[in-house]
Design a protein around this motif. Structure first.
Motif, PDB file in Angstrom:
ATOM      1  N   ASN A 184       0.809  -1.220   0.000  1.00 30.32           N
ATOM      2  CA  ASN A 184       0.000   0.000   0.000  1.00 30.32           C
ATOM      3  C   ASN A 184       0.841   1.269   0.000  1.00 30.32           C
ATOM      4  OD1 ASN A 184      -2.417  -1.452   0.050  1.00 30.32           O
ATOM      5  ND2 ASN A 184      -2.274  -1.726   2.267  1.00 30.32           N
ATOM      6  N   GLU A 185       2.078   1.157   0.501  1.00 36.16           N
ATOM      7  CA  GLU A 185       2.892   2.368   0.701  1.00 36.16           C
ATOM      8  C   GLU A 185       4.086   2.444  -0.244  1.00 36.16           C
ATOM      9  OE1 GLU A 185       3.874   2.171   4.890  1.00 36.16           O
ATOM     10  OE2 GLU A 185       1.769   2.101   5.470  1.00 36.16           O
ATOM     11  N   GLY A 186       4.235   1.465  -1.161  1.00 37.57           N
ATOM     12  CA  GLY A 186       5.304   1.572  -2.150  1.00 37.57           C
ATOM     13  C   GLY A 186       6.668   1.075  -1.709  1.00 37.57           C
ATOM     14  N   TRP A 187       6.696   0.079  -0.839  1.00 38.09           N
ATOM     15  CA  TRP A 187       7.965  -0.535  -0.465  1.00 38.09           C
ATOM     16  C   TRP A 187       7.772  -2.040  -0.341  1.00 38.09           C
ATOM     17  CZ3 TRP A 187       8.225  -2.432   4.756  1.00 38.09           C
ATOM     18  CH2 TRP A 187       7.185  -2.003   5.596  1.00 38.09           C
ATOM     19  N   MET A 188       8.813  -2.771   0.056  1.00 40.07           N
ATOM     20  CA  MET A 188       8.748  -4.233   0.075  1.00 40.07           C
ATOM     21  C   MET A 188       9.294  -4.777   1.393  1.00 40.07           C
ATOM     22  SD  MET A 188      10.629  -4.590  -3.569  1.00 40.07           S
ATOM     23  CE  MET A 188      10.104  -6.166  -4.267  1.00 40.07           C
ATOM     24  N   ALA A 189       8.630  -5.807   1.940  1.00 41.26           N
ATOM     25  CA  ALA A 189       9.139  -6.525   3.114  1.00 41.26           C
ATOM     26  C   ALA A 189       9.435  -7.939   2.655  1.00 41.26           C
ATOM     27  CB  ALA A 189       8.091  -6.526   4.219  1.00 41.26           C
ATOM     28  N   GLU A 190      10.675  -8.358   2.756  1.00 44.04           N
ATOM     29  CA  GLU A 190      11.086  -9.634   2.172  1.00 44.04           C
ATOM     30  C   GLU A 190      11.871 -10.507   3.148  1.00 44.04           C
ATOM     31  OE1 GLU A 190      10.053 -10.617  -0.748  1.00 44.04           O
ATOM     32  OE2 GLU A 190       9.111  -8.723  -1.316  1.00 44.04           O
TER      33      GLU A 190
END
Ligand code: GTP
Ligand code: SPV
Ligand code: MN
Length: 604
Positions: free
Chosen positions: A226-232
């Motif tokens: 939703n906020e334009g980043w990634m959690a990987e």
């Protein structure tokens, strides 16, 4: 006394107190005094109390503690883990789903009065350096001192997190109770639309250190979309080259497939002589966000390592072992009673004669060897402060994060997948991530060694629809354009006809990183094959291991077998169609195009 005046926090805490009805409420400020008092309390519980922690030998392992969990509570429980979104399709085919209101209604009676006679601890924490714009705040409520002490190692815990939060409502509400540790009533539930996590009836790491997989991956992946980043599910490492430049690499491998090992690798002799150095930024989770210069930057949201103990030794992972030598917590390893230290399979070849098994049973050093019995649980773990790590990156606390040059995927594949190859482009790289599959390990309950799809090593951790997650990858690539990291795939686990690993792995993985970095620098050519760019024979440096990795073995390691790859592509088509699309996974058309292209390449 509460540690904050944030009305959102206070309202939620009051609600949770009313629900759980603890006798006492303690706000965790992160001070050493408070931690010492909690340690004194938990170590003075009577033997046999399931919550008890033990001091280890304080001369050899200063500040180190030991704990064992219930025999039915030693790993993540994927079948009891839920993503509760209002629309079922938003959880997608890789998650268990229940309607949020139904789930709250089901769990509320289980939490009702669950902390009667006990203390509730309220833990504020920051995921990532407190000053980083990429960081996020969480608050975990728990009835377990073991959780408090683990959170102190794994996160930036204490009042500073509330100071950063101010009066904002942007924090993740984490509620944990060990309750009766009843596996039939165990639930690990994420409510991504409410920034909320509820965990009950477990006391094992990944189920209760709610900052980790529950927040930093399941909730954060949803926030990132939703906020334009990634959690990987990625380690982050830096390779400093002889010219002084440091290149940063992220790598996603499924649980217990080598992230901690790669993150802390010690390069082979020849590389050290030439002046190469490897620095650890993270060993399990990366949060990635485009920076002002248009490149992708990563922070490690964690502050410690929750690492697999078995197999860790001075040779395989010196830096991890060194990280556990002070202020660490060991869970479900074995005890060496001779000097009150710890032991696990693969630490050395000398299991202690006077040992206590991870289950608490004392052994004389003989009986336990019967039929595959292990002294330490295969998923036994250490919790160690990142600051202990001899090769921790000078950028570990950097608010901006580190710029990423390469993203690497991998898994345990006995055949098919070569030692290393590079994707044609970001879209193909996203496809490669979607195609990660691996043999299951002891990190989750269930059968071990079963081959399963584990896209981006995130199968158990994607907090929304996997198809949307793949689309988010494609969108991020489009945004990054030619500044996007290059994407690679590696496989340390390819086996020969006799079932032996062909690649020595561990520190020697530096040789593959070297090729990857040279590809990013544009200083080495590659062979264009049907599946991607492969190293030319001779371009993986084997100096010093020529006897072990002969040219014949290297050919096998780099082979792209047409039959096996035709099967692989057919299986991927089946997986996309049957396991994902037919079950509500919204697969981007671009990924089907890649599948078509590779299939056509193979038929050429
Ligand atoms: P999680 O913490 O569960 O996410 O695991 P992880 O990905 O950090 O895995 P870890 O580095 O702890 O490695 C798990 C096991 O993989 C170790 O016990 C090693 O035996 C094995 N392993 C790691 N690297 C290599 C390698 O290069 N080659 C081989 N053959 N085995 C490896
Ligand atoms: C994993 O299983 O990937 C881990 C351990 O890193 S746990 O914290 O249990 O998820
Ligand atoms: Mn992990």
């Amino acid at each position: 006394m509460s540690l904050t005046t944030n009305p959102n926090v206070l309202k939620w805490v009051d609600e949770m107190i009313a629900l759980c009805k603890p006798d006492k409420v303690v706000w965790i400020d992160g001070s050493q005094e408070q931690l010492d008092a909690l340690t004194a309390e938990v170590t003075s519980l009577p033997d046999g109390d399931p919550n008890k922690m033990y001091y280890l030998n304080q001369e050899k392992l200063p500040g180190c503690l030991y704990h064992r969990t219930a025999e039915n509570d030693v790993a993540r429980v994927e079948d009891r883990t839920f993503i509760c979104t209002r629309n079922k399709e938003d959880a997608g085919p890789t998650n268990n789903w229940m309607d949020p209101q139904e789930m709250y209604a089901k769990l509320t009676p289980m939490y009702d009065g669950v902390m009667k006679g006990q203390t509730m601890y309220i833990i504020p924490y920051s995921m990532g350096p407190v000053a980083s714009p990429i960081s996020k705040i969480g608050v975990e409520i728990t009835d377990s001192i073991y959780v408090v002490l683990n959170m102190n190692i794994m996160t930036r815990m204490g009042k500073a997190a509330f100071d950063r939060l101010g009066d904002s409502n942007d924090f993740v509400r984490c509620l944990h109770s060990k309750a009766d540790v009843d596996p039939e009533k165990r639930y690990i539930v994420q409510f991504p639309e409410d920034n909320t996590i509820w965990s009950i009836n477990s006391a094992y790491g990944g189920n209760v250190i709610l900052s980790k997989k529950c927040f930093a991956l399941r909730i954060a992946s949803f926030q990132g979309k939703n906020e334009g980043w990634m959690a990987e599910h990625m380690l982050i490492l830096g390779v400093q080259k002889p010219d002084g430049e440091t290149k940063y690499v992220c790598a996603a491998f499924p649980s217990a497939c080598g992230k901690t090992n790669l993150a802390m690798l010690i390069p082979p002799e020849g590389y050290l002589k030439d002046g190469y150095k490897v620095f650890t930024v993270g060993d399990d989770i990366a949060w990635l966000k485009p920076g002002e210069d248009g490149r992708l930057y990563a922070i490690n949201p964690e502050n410690g390592f929750f690492g697999v103990a078995p197999g860790t030794n001075a040779k395989s992972n010196y830096n991890a072992l060194a990280s556990t030598m002070k202020n660490a917590i060991f869970t479900n390893v074995a005890l060496n009673n001779a000097d009150n230290t710890v032991w696990w399979e693969g630490l050395d070849k000398n299991p202690p004669e006077d040992a206590t098994e991870w289950t608490g049973i004392k052994t004389n050093g003989k009986e336990w060897t019967a039929e595959g019995k292990k002294l330490a649980h295969p998923n036994s773990r250490f919790t160690a402060p990142a600051a202990n790590c001899p090769c921790i990156s000078p950028e570990f606390d950097s608010a901006a994060g580190v710029p990423i040059s390469a993203i690497v995927f991998g898994g345990r594949r006995a055949s098919t997948t070569p030692l290393v190859y590079q994707s044609f482009d970001w879209t193909h790289g996203t496809y490669i991530g979607s195609a990660v599959s691996s043999e299951t390990t002891a990190a989750a309950t269930g059968a071990v060694g079963v081959h399963r799809h584990d896209p981006m090593a995130m199968k158990p951790f994607i907090g929304y629809n996997v198809g949307d997650y793949w689309q988010h990858w494609l969108d991020m690539g489009a945004k990054l354009g030619d500044k996007a990291p290059k994407i690679f795939n590696v496989n340390w686990f390819k086996k020969d006809e006799n079932g032996n690993f062909m690649w020595p792995g561990f520190g020697d993985n530096m040789r593959v990183l070297d090729w990857i970095i040279k590809r990013c620098d544009g200083t080495v050519e590659a062979d264009e094959t049907a599946i991607g760019y492969l190293p030319k024979m001779g371009d993986i440096n084997v100096s010093g291991i020529e006897d072990e990795v002969t040219p014949e073995i290297m050919e096998k390691l780099l082979a792209v077998d047409k039959n096996l790859w035709t099967q692989e592509i057919a299986e991927m088509r089946r997986y996309y169609d049957e396991d994902i699309a037919a079950k509500g996974g919204r697969i981007p058309a671009d990924l089907y195009s890649v599948l078509d292209k590779i299939e056509a390449n193979l038929n050429k």
